[in-house]
Design an enzyme around this catalytic site. Sequence first.
Site, PDB file in Angstrom:
ATOM      1  N   PHE A 145       0.855  -1.191   0.000  1.00  0.00           N
ATOM      2  CA  PHE A 145       0.000   0.000   0.000  1.00  0.00           C
ATOM      3  C   PHE A 145       0.887   1.235   0.000  1.00  0.00           C
ATOM      4  O   PHE A 145       1.682   1.428   0.913  1.00  0.00           O
ATOM      5  CB  PHE A 145      -0.941   0.030   1.205  1.00  0.00           C
ATOM      6  CG  PHE A 145      -1.869   1.220   1.165  1.00  0.00           C
ATOM      7  CD1 PHE A 145      -3.011   1.204   0.377  1.00  0.00           C
ATOM      8  CD2 PHE A 145      -1.583   2.377   1.874  1.00  0.00           C
ATOM      9  CE1 PHE A 145      -3.856   2.307   0.293  1.00  0.00           C
ATOM     10  CE2 PHE A 145      -2.421   3.488   1.808  1.00  0.00           C
ATOM     11  CZ  PHE A 145      -3.552   3.450   1.015  1.00  0.00           C
ATOM     12  N   ASP A 232       9.165   2.893   1.695  1.00  0.00           N
ATOM     13  CA  ASP A 232       7.995   3.661   2.123  1.00  0.00           C
ATOM     14  C   ASP A 232       7.850   3.417   3.628  1.00  0.00           C
ATOM     15  O   ASP A 232       7.372   2.372   4.055  1.00  0.00           O
ATOM     16  CB  ASP A 232       6.765   3.177   1.357  1.00  0.00           C
ATOM     17  CG  ASP A 232       5.473   3.833   1.838  1.00  0.00           C
ATOM     18  OD1 ASP A 232       5.492   4.514   2.889  1.00  0.00           O
ATOM     19  OD2 ASP A 232       4.438   3.652   1.168  1.00  0.00           O
ATOM     20  N   LYS A 261       2.650   9.806   8.345  1.00  0.00           N
ATOM     21  CA  LYS A 261       1.879   9.512   9.556  1.00  0.00           C
ATOM     22  C   LYS A 261       2.503   9.995  10.875  1.00  0.00           C
ATOM     23  O   LYS A 261       2.086  11.002  11.431  1.00  0.00           O
ATOM     24  CB  LYS A 261       1.590   8.010   9.628  1.00  0.00           C
ATOM     25  CG  LYS A 261       0.646   7.543   8.516  1.00  0.00           C
ATOM     26  CD  LYS A 261       0.176   6.130   8.716  1.00  0.00           C
ATOM     27  CE  LYS A 261      -0.996   5.791   7.813  1.00  0.00           C
ATOM     28  NZ  LYS A 261      -0.664   5.203   6.518  1.00  0.00           N
TER      29      LYS A 261
HETATM   30  C1  LIG Z   1      -0.977   5.377   5.100  1.00  0.00           C
HETATM   31  C2  LIG Z   1       0.066   4.980   4.143  1.00  0.00           C
HETATM   32  C3  LIG Z   1       0.263   5.700   2.941  1.00  0.00           C
HETATM   33  C4  LIG Z   1      -0.632   6.827   2.513  1.00  0.00           C
HETATM   34  O1  LIG Z   1      -0.577   7.912   3.397  1.00  0.00           O
HETATM   35  P1  LIG Z   1      -1.687   9.064   3.310  1.00  0.00           P
HETATM   36  O2  LIG Z   1      -1.183  10.096   4.286  1.00  0.00           O
HETATM   37  O3  LIG Z   1      -2.988   8.448   3.710  1.00  0.00           O
HETATM   38  O4  LIG Z   1      -1.704   9.550   1.911  1.00  0.00           O
HETATM   39  C5  LIG Z   1       1.325   5.327   2.137  1.00  0.00           C
HETATM   40  N1  LIG Z   1       2.125   4.310   2.465  1.00  0.00           N
HETATM   41  C6  LIG Z   1       1.965   3.596   3.591  1.00  0.00           C
HETATM   42  C7  LIG Z   1       2.919   2.504   3.912  1.00  0.00           C
HETATM   43  C8  LIG Z   1       0.924   3.892   4.465  1.00  0.00           C
HETATM   44  O5  LIG Z   1       0.736   3.169   5.570  1.00  0.00           O
END
Ligand SMILES: *Cc1c(COP(=O)(O)O)cnc(C)c1O
Length: 408
Positions: A145, A232, A261
């Site tokens: 994701f 990521d 986050k």
């Molecule tokens: C939550 C998340 C995203 C997306 O972040 P947003 O702030 O919702 O756009 C991307 N990569 C990972 C691994 C995530 O957990």
Amino acid sequence: MKLSDTGLSEQELKDMAKTYMIETYERYDFVAERAEGMYLYDPQGNAYLDFYGGIAVNNAGNCNPKVVAALREQVGDIMHTFNYPYTIPQVLLAKQVCEASGFDKIFFQNSGTEANEVAIKLARKYGIDHFGKHKFEILSALNSFHGRTFGSLAATGQPGSLAQDGFGQMTPGFTYAKFNDLEDFKANVTENTIAIMIEPVQGEGGVNPATPEFIEGLRALCDEKDILLIFDEVQTGWGRTGSIFAWQGYGVKPDILTMAKGLGGGVPIGAMVTTDAIAAALTPGTHGSTFGGSPMCTAAALAETSEIIERNLPANAKTLGEYMIERGRELPHIKESRGRGLLVGFEFDSTVNAVDIKHAALKRGLLTTAIGDSIIRCIPPLIVTKQQVDEAIGILVDAVNAVAAGEE
Ligand SMILES: *Cc1c(COP(=O)(O)O)cnc(C)c1O
């Protein structure tokens, strides 16, 4: 804002939401009016023990007093002015994040998906600048994701999912391989591949930690083939997995790293860090953001990241994460208890449904998230205590038993 100030009842507020809002979220059946430390409170003052932390965001606790104070002060000085003048919290945060992550240069965005967009753009620009027009493909993991905007969405390895299906052609230039399967990654690298992009622990994909061999193998593969390694760390960053960044826990450093986050303690902020040599591909005019790195958000993030570093919250995440995974093995109907630090997944057997367990836990005052039908994910603030972990496990035992007995 308090519900009592509006003259509305709780039900009227919920009905108003249904009338006016596009609902893509499966709502919890309560109104969160206030939050403090490890708890959220509804308008009646009922407390909910927070084991989702706004989805791995409120790492130093909900409404951390230092973050609140920094934000209040900054809002009175300057909230927004675009990136023409230098602003003080932005520059201080840039230094702090580069030092804590071990990188040279940072670019600020407003969210995780945006942080990944700039990572993707940078990798493609670097590839084309250095190796030619063909070199822009990105290989990412199935079940990953990376976000909801078109670049990050295409990097998300979930063909046919609700996230991707029905939105037409995905952005070209992305291919996928099986997570934790080095041979499959090797087999899917082509002469066009400029980057391999993974989450060190897949979060939304169901809490799947990378094996050390996989991550070390990817690093070696990237070095051999002139490929950039992108981590990521939007969910794993800022202490979640037991080190400030997951790369430090694995001892495998990527070339580009994204975060969001946990960076801001609740304000919308994301960032990408990289080396001087790679960063050089982004020159004036090639990228930008109106709100990215605003004084308001960077002041909050500076306070949040200082709390994480000074209170050594990653160490608490490591100790209590291991404890929680251990205790999770006692849950009824548990198939696997796994994770890294305080990114914990409890996978149940097919006789109980995780969404039912989530709602049953909520009724008993515990907030968690469900992934699919079988996994409960716990991503509490990193200030959580052993006693609170015990309390959460106790509530989950009751909740699973009630679901198994058909009472929920
Ligand atoms: C939550 C998340 C995203 C997306 O972040 P947003 O702030 O919702 O756009 C991307 N990569 C990972 C691994 C995530 O957990």
